[in-house]
Motif scaffolding. Structure first.
Motif, PDB file in Angstrom:
ATOM      1  N   GLY A 229       0.816  -1.209   0.000  1.00 14.33           N
ATOM      2  CA  GLY A 229       0.000   0.000   0.000  1.00 14.33           C
ATOM      3  C   GLY A 229       0.844   1.250   0.000  1.00 14.33           C
TER       4      GLY A 229
ATOM      5  N   GLN B 272      -5.430   6.425  -3.356  1.00 16.62           N
ATOM      6  CA  GLN B 272      -6.387   6.107  -2.285  1.00 16.62           C
ATOM      7  C   GLN B 272      -6.452   4.605  -2.055  1.00 16.62           C
ATOM      8  OE1 GLN B 272      -8.009   8.316  -0.208  1.00 16.62           O
ATOM      9  NE2 GLN B 272      -8.396   6.423   0.892  1.00 16.62           N
ATOM     10  N   GLU B 273      -6.410   3.812  -3.124  1.00 17.10           N
ATOM     11  CA  GLU B 273      -6.378   2.354  -2.976  1.00 17.10           C
ATOM     12  C   GLU B 273      -5.156   1.936  -2.170  1.00 17.10           C
ATOM     13  OE1 GLU B 273      -6.436   0.555  -6.841  1.00 17.10           O
ATOM     14  OE2 GLU B 273      -8.398   1.389  -7.323  1.00 17.10           O
TER      15      GLU B 273
ATOM     16  N   ALA C 273      -7.165   7.986  -7.528  1.00 15.21           N
ATOM     17  CA  ALA C 273      -7.882   6.782  -7.107  1.00 15.21           C
ATOM     18  C   ALA C 273      -6.903   5.679  -6.717  1.00 15.21           C
ATOM     19  CB  ALA C 273      -8.801   6.306  -8.213  1.00 15.21           C
ATOM     20  N   LYS C 274      -5.824   5.523  -7.482  1.00 21.52           N
ATOM     21  CA  LYS C 274      -4.825   4.507  -7.158  1.00 21.52           C
ATOM     22  C   LYS C 274      -4.111   4.839  -5.854  1.00 21.52           C
ATOM     23  CE  LYS C 274      -3.923   2.772 -11.782  1.00 21.52           C
ATOM     24  NZ  LYS C 274      -2.931   2.601 -12.833  1.00 21.52           N
TER      25      LYS C 274
ATOM     26  N   LYS D 280       2.269   1.736  -3.539  1.00 24.92           N
ATOM     27  CA  LYS D 280       1.218   2.172  -4.471  1.00 24.92           C
ATOM     28  C   LYS D 280       0.831   3.625  -4.209  1.00 24.92           C
ATOM     29  CE  LYS D 280      -3.047   0.490  -6.505  1.00 24.92           C
ATOM     30  NZ  LYS D 280      -4.010  -0.615  -6.517  1.00 24.92           N
ATOM     31  N   GLU D 281       0.747   3.985  -2.943  1.00 26.22           N
ATOM     32  CA  GLU D 281       0.405   5.367  -2.595  1.00 26.22           C
ATOM     33  C   GLU D 281       1.500   6.328  -3.052  1.00 26.22           C
ATOM     34  OE1 GLU D 281      -0.250   8.101   1.390  1.00 26.22           O
ATOM     35  OE2 GLU D 281      -0.287   5.930   1.594  1.00 26.22           O
TER      36      GLU D 281
ATOM     37  N   ASP E  15      -5.734   2.755   1.472  1.00 22.69           N
ATOM     38  CA  ASP E  15      -6.666   1.798   2.066  1.00 22.69           C
ATOM     39  C   ASP E  15      -5.980   0.466   2.363  1.00 22.69           C
ATOM     40  OD1 ASP E  15      -8.605   3.761   1.842  1.00 22.69           O
ATOM     41  OD2 ASP E  15      -9.504   2.892   0.027  1.00 22.69           O
ATOM     42  N   LEU E  16      -5.172  -0.007   1.425  1.00 25.02           N
ATOM     43  CA  LEU E  16      -4.456  -1.267   1.612  1.00 25.02           C
ATOM     44  C   LEU E  16      -3.450  -1.137   2.748  1.00 25.02           C
ATOM     45  CD1 LEU E  16      -4.019  -4.146   0.560  1.00 25.02           C
ATOM     46  CD2 LEU E  16      -2.330  -3.211  -1.022  1.00 25.02           C
TER      47      LEU E  16
END
Length: 61
Positions: A12, A32-33, A29-30, A15-16, A36-37
Motif C-alpha cells: 500500500g 487512495q487504494e 484513485a490509485k 502504491k500510494e 486503504d491497503l
C-alpha cells in the motif's frame, strides 16, 4: 506482527507513493487504494490506521 499485514502495509505504501503526486483522477484513485491497503495491513497488525494527510510528515499518534 503478521507477515500478511506487513506485506499489505508495504504494498500500500508503494502504491500510494507512486501515485500521490499525479494530477489525474485515475492517479488519485490509485493513491487512495494504496492508502486503504496500507491501513488494512496496519489494522491487521494491531496498529492504528494513518489518518493524517499523506506527505505532511506528521508523526504517528
Amino acid at each position: 506482527m503478521s507477515v500478511k499485514g506487513e506485506i499489505k502495509e508495504a504494498t500500500g505504501f508503494v502504491k500510494e507513493e507512486m501515485n500521490e503526486h499525479g494530477k489525474s483522477a485515475e492517479s488519485k484513485a490509485k493513491a487512495q487504494e494504496g492508502r486503504d491497503l496500507r491501513n488494512e495491513g496496519r489494522v491487521e497488525d494491531g496498529k492504528a490506521p494513518k489518518t493524517t494527510k499523506p506527505g505532511t510528515g506528521h508523526p504517528e499518534k
